[in-house]
Design a protein around this motif. Structure first.
Motif, PDB file in Angstrom:
ATOM      1  N   VAL A 231       0.827  -1.164   0.002  1.00 37.68           N
ATOM      2  CA  VAL A 231       0.037  -0.027   0.095  1.00 37.68           C
ATOM      3  C   VAL A 231       0.714   1.311  -0.017  1.00 37.68           C
ATOM      4  CG1 VAL A 231      -1.777  -1.330   1.049  1.00 37.68           C
ATOM      5  CG2 VAL A 231      -0.207   0.218   2.646  1.00 37.68           C
ATOM      6  N   ASP A 232       2.242   1.161  -0.184  1.00 34.15           N
ATOM      7  CA  ASP A 232       3.129   2.246  -0.022  1.00 34.15           C
ATOM      8  C   ASP A 232       3.603   2.236  -1.532  1.00 34.15           C
ATOM      9  OD1 ASP A 232       5.285   3.978   0.226  1.00 34.15           O
ATOM     10  OD2 ASP A 232       6.073   3.257   2.021  1.00 34.15           O
ATOM     11  N   PRO A 233       3.284   3.310  -2.128  1.00 31.64           N
ATOM     12  CA  PRO A 233       3.634   3.533  -3.728  1.00 31.64           C
ATOM     13  C   PRO A 233       5.131   3.792  -3.708  1.00 31.64           C
ATOM     14  CG  PRO A 233       2.459   5.202  -3.130  1.00 31.64           C
ATOM     15  CD  PRO A 233       2.354   4.321  -1.820  1.00 31.64           C
ATOM     16  N   ASP A 234       5.835   3.931  -2.664  1.00 25.74           N
ATOM     17  CA  ASP A 234       7.308   4.322  -2.653  1.00 25.74           C
ATOM     18  C   ASP A 234       8.130   3.294  -2.107  1.00 25.74           C
ATOM     19  OD1 ASP A 234       7.071   6.971  -3.561  1.00 25.74           O
ATOM     20  OD2 ASP A 234       6.242   7.624  -1.577  1.00 25.74           O
ATOM     21  N   ASN A 235       7.421   1.981  -1.856  1.00 22.77           N
ATOM     22  CA  ASN A 235       8.163   1.029  -1.253  1.00 22.77           C
ATOM     23  C   ASN A 235       7.345  -0.699  -1.701  1.00 22.77           C
ATOM     24  OD1 ASN A 235       9.690  -1.128   0.245  1.00 22.77           O
ATOM     25  ND2 ASN A 235       9.113  -0.320   2.487  1.00 22.77           N
ATOM     26  N   ALA A 236       7.707  -1.049  -2.538  1.00 24.54           N
ATOM     27  CA  ALA A 236       7.165  -2.101  -2.957  1.00 24.54           C
ATOM     28  C   ALA A 236       7.127  -3.263  -2.218  1.00 24.54           C
ATOM     29  CB  ALA A 236       7.719  -2.806  -4.484  1.00 24.54           C
ATOM     30  N   ASP A 237       8.054  -3.347  -1.245  1.00 22.83           N
ATOM     31  CA  ASP A 237       8.258  -4.255  -0.111  1.00 22.83           C
ATOM     32  C   ASP A 237       7.646  -4.316   1.159  1.00 22.83           C
ATOM     33  OD1 ASP A 237       9.917  -5.785  -2.003  1.00 22.83           O
ATOM     34  OD2 ASP A 237      11.706  -4.657  -1.469  1.00 22.83           O
ATOM     35  N   ASP A 238       6.721  -3.115   1.102  1.00 24.82           N
ATOM     36  CA  ASP A 238       6.141  -2.797   2.529  1.00 24.82           C
ATOM     37  C   ASP A 238       5.484  -3.996   2.957  1.00 24.82           C
ATOM     38  OD1 ASP A 238       5.492  -0.500   4.291  1.00 24.82           O
ATOM     39  OD2 ASP A 238       3.562  -0.932   3.825  1.00 24.82           O
ATOM     40  N   LEU A 239       4.450  -4.670   2.160  1.00 26.24           N
ATOM     41  CA  LEU A 239       3.974  -5.888   2.831  1.00 26.24           C
ATOM     42  C   LEU A 239       4.716  -7.024   3.208  1.00 26.24           C
ATOM     43  CD1 LEU A 239       0.961  -7.011   3.550  1.00 26.24           C
ATOM     44  CD2 LEU A 239       0.661  -7.627   1.135  1.00 26.24           C
ATOM     45  N   THR A 240       5.468  -7.195   2.338  1.00 29.33           N
ATOM     46  CA  THR A 240       6.609  -8.012   2.833  1.00 29.33           C
ATOM     47  C   THR A 240       7.100  -7.989   4.024  1.00 29.33           C
ATOM     48  OG1 THR A 240       7.133  -8.604   0.080  1.00 29.33           O
ATOM     49  CG2 THR A 240       8.683  -9.294   1.970  1.00 29.33           C
ATOM     50  N   HIS A 241       7.831  -6.493   4.160  1.00 23.00           N
ATOM     51  CA  HIS A 241       8.366  -6.494   5.480  1.00 23.00           C
ATOM     52  C   HIS A 241       7.277  -6.799   6.760  1.00 23.00           C
ATOM     53  CE1 HIS A 241      11.185  -3.621   3.265  1.00 23.00           C
ATOM     54  NE2 HIS A 241      11.607  -5.078   3.367  1.00 23.00           N
ATOM     55  N   TRP A 242       6.004  -5.919   6.582  1.00 26.66           N
ATOM     56  CA  TRP A 242       5.224  -6.008   7.365  1.00 26.66           C
ATOM     57  C   TRP A 242       4.908  -7.492   7.871  1.00 26.66           C
ATOM     58  CZ3 TRP A 242      -0.030  -8.196   8.010  1.00 26.66           C
ATOM     59  CH2 TRP A 242      -0.819  -7.769   9.337  1.00 26.66           C
ATOM     60  N   LEU A 243       4.444  -8.634   6.727  1.00 27.59           N
ATOM     61  CA  LEU A 243       4.241  -9.964   7.109  1.00 27.59           C
ATOM     62  C   LEU A 243       5.367 -10.518   7.648  1.00 27.59           C
ATOM     63  CD1 LEU A 243       2.633 -11.077   3.734  1.00 27.59           C
ATOM     64  CD2 LEU A 243       1.610 -10.868   6.054  1.00 27.59           C
ATOM     65  N   THR A 244       6.562 -10.247   7.344  1.00 29.88           N
ATOM     66  CA  THR A 244       7.848 -10.729   7.963  1.00 29.88           C
ATOM     67  C   THR A 244       7.902 -10.612   9.434  1.00 29.88           C
ATOM     68  OG1 THR A 244       9.413 -10.339   6.086  1.00 29.88           O
ATOM     69  CG2 THR A 244      10.341 -10.820   8.354  1.00 29.88           C
ATOM     70  N   ALA A 245       7.468  -9.189   9.948  1.00 31.99           N
ATOM     71  CA  ALA A 245       7.397  -8.941  11.295  1.00 31.99           C
ATOM     72  C   ALA A 245       6.064  -9.670  11.944  1.00 31.99           C
ATOM     73  CB  ALA A 245       7.369  -7.478  11.579  1.00 31.99           C
ATOM     74  N   HIS A 246       4.910  -9.665  11.431  1.00 28.86           N
ATOM     75  CA  HIS A 246       3.704 -10.264  11.634  1.00 28.86           C
ATOM     76  C   HIS A 246       3.788 -11.975  11.992  1.00 28.86           C
ATOM     77  CE1 HIS A 246      -0.665 -10.131  12.524  1.00 28.86           C
ATOM     78  NE2 HIS A 246      -0.657 -11.242  11.863  1.00 28.86           N
ATOM     79  N   ILE A 247       4.567 -12.371  11.110  1.00 29.11           N
ATOM     80  CA  ILE A 247       4.695 -13.829  11.299  1.00 29.11           C
ATOM     81  C   ILE A 247       5.485 -14.230  12.365  1.00 29.11           C
ATOM     82  CG2 ILE A 247       5.572 -15.837  10.299  1.00 29.11           C
ATOM     83  CD1 ILE A 247       4.379 -14.816   7.384  1.00 29.11           C
ATOM     84  N   ALA A 248       6.761 -13.358  12.425  1.00 24.80           N
ATOM     85  CA  ALA A 248       7.664 -13.718  13.575  1.00 24.80           C
ATOM     86  C   ALA A 248       7.219 -13.466  14.886  1.00 24.80           C
ATOM     87  CB  ALA A 248       9.011 -12.645  13.274  1.00 24.80           C
ATOM     88  N   ALA A 249       6.174 -12.608  14.894  1.00 26.11           N
ATOM     89  CA  ALA A 249       5.521 -12.216  16.329  1.00 26.11           C
ATOM     90  C   ALA A 249       4.164 -13.375  16.607  1.00 26.11           C
ATOM     91  CB  ALA A 249       4.828 -10.854  16.296  1.00 26.11           C
ATOM     92  N   GLY A 250       4.428 -14.404  15.716  1.00 27.01           N
ATOM     93  CA  GLY A 250       3.153 -15.538  16.051  1.00 27.01           C
ATOM     94  C   GLY A 250       1.706 -15.201  15.350  1.00 27.01           C
TER      95      GLY A 250
END
Length: 471
Positions: free
Chosen positions: A72-91
């Motif tokens: 959802v960040d037009p300036d960062n194509a990896d924004d959802l990937t980064h969010w999912l990485t943290a979300h999954i790591a947190a359980g």
């Protein structure tokens, strides 16, 4: 224009009509810009950021794009990937390991994507607060819009009145299965909601279910039936009998449209695209690779095409474009493929012609199979309307679209797809005059850009429109 003398208007700088993905991303962009402003989002749902698409609660209803494509960040194509990485790591989302792919290639549940959008709005609120900007969710439906020389006036379903310097139509999509039609055939009254697993659990598990439409909504409906424990036949009817292709992760391919600006018409595009796909196949490369480079240019090509060219595209090419371009997530595609191989799911090229009188045995529809002149009646225990999205506002029996059209504040977009607007999103009235205070973004601009519903399209529009509104 006259106002009722006793009406009390609540004031804000910007009124956002609709709090799904479009409205939420616009609010987030506005909050991140310098300056102090008050924003109201008018949305009848209890939560912002979900809308029709991301209110799904079943894990099986996933995005049809992988994480690397859905930022959802037009300036960062990896924004959802980064969010999912943290979300999954947190359980969070422990089921993610069932897809056996890197996080960037995961297809998250749509409900989880809604959580991601909400978190990005929360972060934007914090940025806005430092500048004195606020956003508030007004839980109601907008039923009327009026324009004055210096403001926009909204009437809400609960009787409230809002006044703002500017307003944005971020109404999102009108799914055919959930949208009342101005000239109703009674189809939705007789049909099950494609995403209502609880209602499907009440069916006889061995009964026959009829589905109209074979696009991505049909895929969702099949997933819903599977999760409800349905094990009977599924009969799918669509005009061309085409299924969405499965979305794969092809390698990079040269952006041939960036290199060749002589391609201007849909026919020229298709001719060159077929050649590119043949070249890819000859090199052992997935045909989806050259197709995926086209998305960045669709808005330009569609916008510069003539009405005749657009009409030809919609009439002759659209079904194949939709099945090739709007692809199914892998897990859902595997389910459809398995049921089809088992003979439980049948796809038939046939046109829906209407409902038959109800009976105690279930529901009956009249169809005409492709290549035949006579119609016939097909019966099942239940019916699902999976015919996609209703883009023609003239057919949507909801107060806001009807009032905007009746007041002449908007006009149908090209080919009656959404509404007409200027390049900056300012809506065009019946005289073709661009509004100075009323704007639109997202799915209502389908006729302007053709692809105006995907996350990346909406995110880019939100950034551009936010900058336009604060100028």
């Amino acid at each position: 224009m006259s106002q009722t003398a006793d009406a009390v208007f609540r004031h804000a700088d910007i009124l956002i009509i609709g709090g799904g993905l479009s409205g939420t991303l616009l609010a987030a962009q506005l909050l991140r810009l310098p300056g102090r402003r008050q924003i109201l989002i008018i949305e009848p749902r209890a939560e912002l950021g979900r809308g029709e698409a991301y209110s799904a609660v079943e894990l099986g209803h996933t995005l049809n794009g992988n994480a690397a494509r859905m930022s959802v960040d037009p300036d960062n194509a990896d924004d959802l990937t980064h969010w999912l990485t943290a979300h999954i790591a947190a359980g969070g989302w422990p089921e993610s390991d069932q897809q056996h792919v890197p996080i960037s290639e995961l297809f998250p549940p749509r409900g989880l994507f809604g959580v991601y959008v909400q978190q990005r709005l929360t972060e934007a609120r914090q940025v806005g607060a430092a500048n004195g900007s606020t956003v508030e969710h007004v839980r109601a439906e907008v039923v009327d819009v009026q324009l004055t020389v210096d403001s926009v006036l909204l009437t809400l379903s609960d009787g409230q009145h809002l006044q703002g310097s500017q307003a944005v139509l971020a109404t999102g999509m009108f799914p055919a299965a959930r949208t009342p039609q101005k000239q109703s055939s009674g189809l939705n009254a007789a049909a099950l909601d494609p995403w209502d697993v609880a209602a499907m659990r009440k069916l006889d598990p061995q009964s026959t279910v009829l589905i109209i439409g074979s696009g991505l909504t049909m895929v969702d409906a099949v997933v819903s039936l599977e999760q409800a424990g349905h094990r009977g036949p599924i009969e799918v009817f669509s005009r061309h009998g085409l299924l969405p292709h499965v979305r794969r992760q092809p390698p990079a391919w040269a952006d041939f449209l960036a290199e060749d600006h002589s391609i201007r018409s849909p026919r020229e595009l298709l001719r060159e695209l077929r050649r590119q796909c043949r070249d890819a196949s000859a090199q052992g490369v997935d045909w989806q690779a050259p197709l995926d480079t086209v998305r960045a240019h669709i808005g330009r090509l569609w916008n510069q095409a003539t009405d005749v060219q657009r009409r030809q595209f919609v009439r002759h090419v659209r079904p194949w474009w939709e099945s090739h371009h709007h692809r199914s997530p892998p897990l859902s595609a595997k389910l459809v493929e398995r049921l089809h191989a088992q003979g439980r799911l049948r796809i038939q090229a046939a046109s829906y012609k209407g409902l038959e009188p109800p009976s105690m045995d279930g529901v009956s529809i009249r169809i005409r199979r492709r290549g035949e002149t006579e119609t016939c009646v097909v019966q099942g225990a239940a019916l699902i309307n999976s015919s996609g999205i209703e883009y023609d506002w003239r057919r949507v029996a909801r107060p806001l679209p009807q009032q905007l059209l009746a007041r002449g504040l908007v006009q149908p977009g090209p080919l009656a797809l959404g509404i007409a607007a200027a390049v900056d999103g300012a809506v065009l009235d019946t005289n073709g005059q661009a509004a100075s205070r009323l704007f639109a973004m997202g799915p209502p601009l389908r006729g302007m850009w053709w692809e105006s519903t995907a996350v990346t399209d909406v995110a880019a529009q939100a950034k551009a429109l936010a900058a336009r509104l604060v100028r």
